[in-house]
Scaffold this active site. Structure first.
Site, PDB file in Angstrom:
ATOM      1  N   HIS A 134     162.658  46.369 -44.858  1.00 20.43           N
ATOM      2  CA  HIS A 134     162.103  44.953 -44.732  1.00 20.43           C
ATOM      3  C   HIS A 134     163.305  44.077 -44.659  1.00 20.43           C
ATOM      4  O   HIS A 134     163.361  43.199 -45.956  1.00 20.43           O
ATOM      5  CB  HIS A 134     161.083  44.834 -46.003  1.00 20.43           C
ATOM      6  CG  HIS A 134     159.594  45.399 -45.994  1.00 20.43           C
ATOM      7  ND1 HIS A 134     158.775  45.085 -46.942  1.00 20.43           N
ATOM      8  CD2 HIS A 134     159.179  46.287 -45.153  1.00 20.43           C
ATOM      9  CE1 HIS A 134     157.808  46.213 -46.485  1.00 20.43           C
ATOM     10  NE2 HIS A 134     157.965  46.631 -45.213  1.00 20.43           N
ATOM     11  N   GLU A 160     165.674  41.246 -23.699  1.00 15.54           N
ATOM     12  CA  GLU A 160     165.304  42.151 -24.932  1.00 15.54           C
ATOM     13  C   GLU A 160     166.224  43.481 -24.741  1.00 15.54           C
ATOM     14  O   GLU A 160     166.326  43.787 -23.672  1.00 15.54           O
ATOM     15  CB  GLU A 160     163.923  42.796 -24.741  1.00 15.54           C
ATOM     16  CG  GLU A 160     163.561  44.019 -25.637  1.00 15.54           C
ATOM     17  CD  GLU A 160     163.900  43.962 -26.922  1.00 15.54           C
ATOM     18  OE1 GLU A 160     164.262  45.233 -27.674  1.00 15.54           O
ATOM     19  OE2 GLU A 160     163.818  43.005 -27.642  1.00 15.54           O
ATOM     20  N   ALA A 185     158.743  38.806 -33.305  1.00 17.88           N
ATOM     21  CA  ALA A 185     158.613  37.264 -32.996  1.00 17.88           C
ATOM     22  C   ALA A 185     158.565  36.760 -31.682  1.00 17.88           C
ATOM     23  O   ALA A 185     158.170  35.900 -31.296  1.00 17.88           O
ATOM     24  CB  ALA A 185     159.640  36.600 -34.042  1.00 17.88           C
TER      25      ALA A 185
END
Length: 650
Positions: free
Chosen positions: A558, A98, A78
């Site tokens: 997930h 990051e 994202a």
């Protein structure tokens, strides 16, 4: 601003340990590092001392080091989308922090070699869950990405949006702006669907997806035929909102025409963007340790972040950056609630127990963690018809590798999953045959069965033997888990309880999925395919099925819904509102899989990109509302906009 690998500026910050050659001993291949003059080489990130201040500051009246319009915490799936969209306006400054690196290697671009279970160095962090109480105390491995582009750099590349009916259900539950009609434009905006047409698909977006021209292993078409023999229809457009809910679907993948992985880093932040957008700043290998707040007003205001080099001692110098407009957290469903709690947002009793000052008592943080559990049935199969042939035959591995290097074709382009079977458990009879047909607008599946020509349980197996698996997944789990602090140390991994099968209804769904998978296997054998039971339930009784489930579970990675979008005092407490703003806190949003009200009944990368597109739009609308942008138009003189297609450097 960033410098390319061939345009290093004096004093450019280089990581302490640069990635070396990527080895994949599993296939007997040593993959080369991308050369320094490769046109795909990612611009080097900036030195933390050049983009952050040495101490906290509050004056934002004039430009200074460490001051930005937006700070994006997490440059994953994202975060790359958000950074690209927000900096389409050349007047907007963005800092992306990051914790991982670039890892622009051949291995990370090759679909088969870049998967999370490939051997060799991999840009991820792994640690164990807490024991799963409902499944004999099993302990599973948590995996989170540490690389620009996040999981889109090593997942199965599957592009699935999910059923329109699930998004419409969110709207019926009160989530304004989250019906499928509201969200389809965001899917279309990012998409370039190659070879698939329809008004619901995009053709001008930066992120391409395509089908494989053919099945590379014959076990795939045999699984398709087995499903069709059960009356399950076959579709080549799993993302059609009017397509069948129960179906066997060919799954598109996010891959370039040359057979390389197309992550969100590749698609949204290519060198054509990062080297030309003067106000886009990317700093990798940085750990954000805490979000800073001002608490003098009616509610806390997120004002900045503290960060330090990721792979260093805790005594390393900490830097500070401040956001004039907003901070957007995109760390994923595990690390986002972790950072919020470290910063004082979460259940007050839990936070204060670790000596952290409570900024906002928000019990929903980390409370509704969901994941798609997988239970695998495995058969022995012809070796030549499985990926195991690459492990056992150096000749075949070399042949396929050369085919990939020269033509961008063959087994090395495969993510191991090319088709999936979707079903509804409440419409499966005792014979495991589906007996109804609804469209994706009317219903959404709660079962997915993935045919995989490989052994997927991670149990050591014979190299000279081929295996074929069905991974059975309950797509709408009733169970949920939690994420909690292990300590106040930001370097410590959070405690993760996946909560698998804590709700008994999930056992019933998986039993039906297993029976359907066994029926598919029976049909394949009846059609002449040579398969032999390897890891299957001992019998058909519920007790035998449940025993098999408990010993065979795995995660599909997930992770979702741990900072769910819902009212703060909902039955299952929410963390963000319908515009992804954290309840009770100003200028702080979340944009990742953690915000889903419930885990989307599909693979998550396409829905996560949709969330990022919508978040960027919400942020821009907020600026317009305040009169900070005069009008929206085709802008960005040094990049691309929604009306000008980017160079995806394929």
């Amino acid at each position: 601003m960033l410098y390319t690998a061939t345009e290093r500026a004096p004093g450019v910050y280089v990581p302490k340990s640069k990635p070396g050659p990527s080895h994949n001993f599993k296939f007997g291949i040593v993959a080369p590092v991308v050369p320094a003059n490769d046109k795909r080489a990612m611009p080097l990130y900036q030195r933390p001392a050049d983009i952050g201040a040495n101490a906290r500051f509050s004056n934002t009246d004039s430009p200074r080091k460490g001051l930005y319009d937006y700070i994006i915490v997490g440059g994953g799936t994202a975060g790359c989308v958000l950074a690209s969209r927000l900096t389409e306006d050349p007047n907007i400054s963005v800092l992306v922090l990051e914790r991982g690196g670039v890892h622009n290697t051949f291995t990370m671009r090759c679909p088969l070699l870049s998967g999370p279970h490939a051997q060799g160095k991999h840009p991820s962090v792994r640690w164990n869950t807490t024991p799963l109480t409902a499944v004999n105390g099993r302990v599973l491995e948590i995996l989170t990405g540490t690389v620009l582009g996040g999981a889109s750099r090593f997942n199965a590349m599957l592009y699935t949006r999910g059923s329109a009916a699930q998004y419409d259900q969110w709207r019926q539950q009160g989530r304004v702006g989250w019906s499928y009609a509201d969200l389809e434009p965001y899917f279309i905006k990012s998409e370039n669907a190659v070879g698939t047409s329809g008004n619901h698909h995009g053709s001008d977006g930066p992120w391409s997806n395509r089908h494989y021209d053919e099945f590379h292993l014959s076990s795939f078409p045999r699984a398709v035929k087995a499903a069709q023999d059960l009356g399950i229809s076959y579709t080549e457009d799993v993302n059609a909102p009017d397509g069948p809910c129960v179906c066997c679907a060919k799954i598109p993948v996010t891959m370039t025409p040359n057979g390389t992985r197309l992550s969100t880093w590749d698609a949204f932040l290519p060198p054509s963007i990062t080297t030309r957008r003067q106000k886009l700043n990317i700093c990798t290998d940085m750990l954000v340790t805490k979000i800073d707040f001002e608490v003098d007003g009616v509610q806390p205001v997120a004002s900045g972040v503290f960060f330090k080099p990721y792979d260093t001692l805790t005594t390393e110098q900490t830097f500070y950056a401040r956001a004039k407009k907003e901070i957007i957290v995109c760390c994923g469903a595990i690390e986002t609630p972790h950072l919020l709690m470290l910063s004082g947002i979460g259940a007050k009793d839990h936070i204060s127990k670790h000596g952290i000052k409570v900024i906002k008592d928000l019990p929903g943080v980390g409370r509704n963690l969901q994941d798609h559990v997988g239970v695998t049935i495995t058969y022995k199969a012809p070796l030549s018809d499985t990926f195991h042939s690459l492990e056992s035959s150096f000749t075949r591995a070399s042949t396929e590798f050369l085919k990939y290097v020269i033509r961008g074709r063959g087994l090395f382009t495969d993510p191991t999953c090319q088709v999936s079977i979707f079903a509804k458990s409440d419409n499966l009879g005792n014979d495991a045959g589906p007996n109804f047909e609804h469209t994706n607008r009317e219903a959404f599946p709660d079962i997915e069965i993935m045919p995989i020509p490989h052994e997927t349980t991670l149990v050591p197996s014979q190299k000279s033997q081929g295996f074929f698996s069905f991974i059975c997944v309950p797509l709408q789990p009733k169970s949920s888990g939690t994420i909690e602090l292990f300590s106040h140390n930001p370097h410590a991994h959070p405690k993760v309880d996946l909560g698998f099968f804590t709700h008994a209804a999930d056992f019933e769904v998986v039993r039906k999925a297993l029976r359907l998978a066994l029926k598919l296997g029976d049909n394949m054998r009846a059609d002449g395919y040579q398969m032999e039971d390897y890891l299957v339930p001992a019998g058909d009784s519920d007790d035998q099925m449940d025993a098999f489930i408990r010993q065979s579970i795995r995660t599909t990675f997930h992770y979702a819904s741990s900072c769910r979008m819902a009212p703060e005092h909902d039955t299952v407490p929410g963390v963000v509102d319908d515009e992804l703003r954290v309840h009770g806190v100003s200028r702080l949003r979340i944009a990742d899989a953690s915000i889903f009200p419930d885990v989307v009944a599909t693979h998550l990368q396409a829905p996560v990109v949709m969330v990022a597109e919508k978040c960027a739009d919400n942020a821009e609308e907020n600026l317009e509302h305040k009169g900070m942008i005069a009008h929206r138009c085709v802008r960005d003189q040094a990049g691309w906009s929604p009306h000008s297609r980017p160079n995806t450097h394929t």
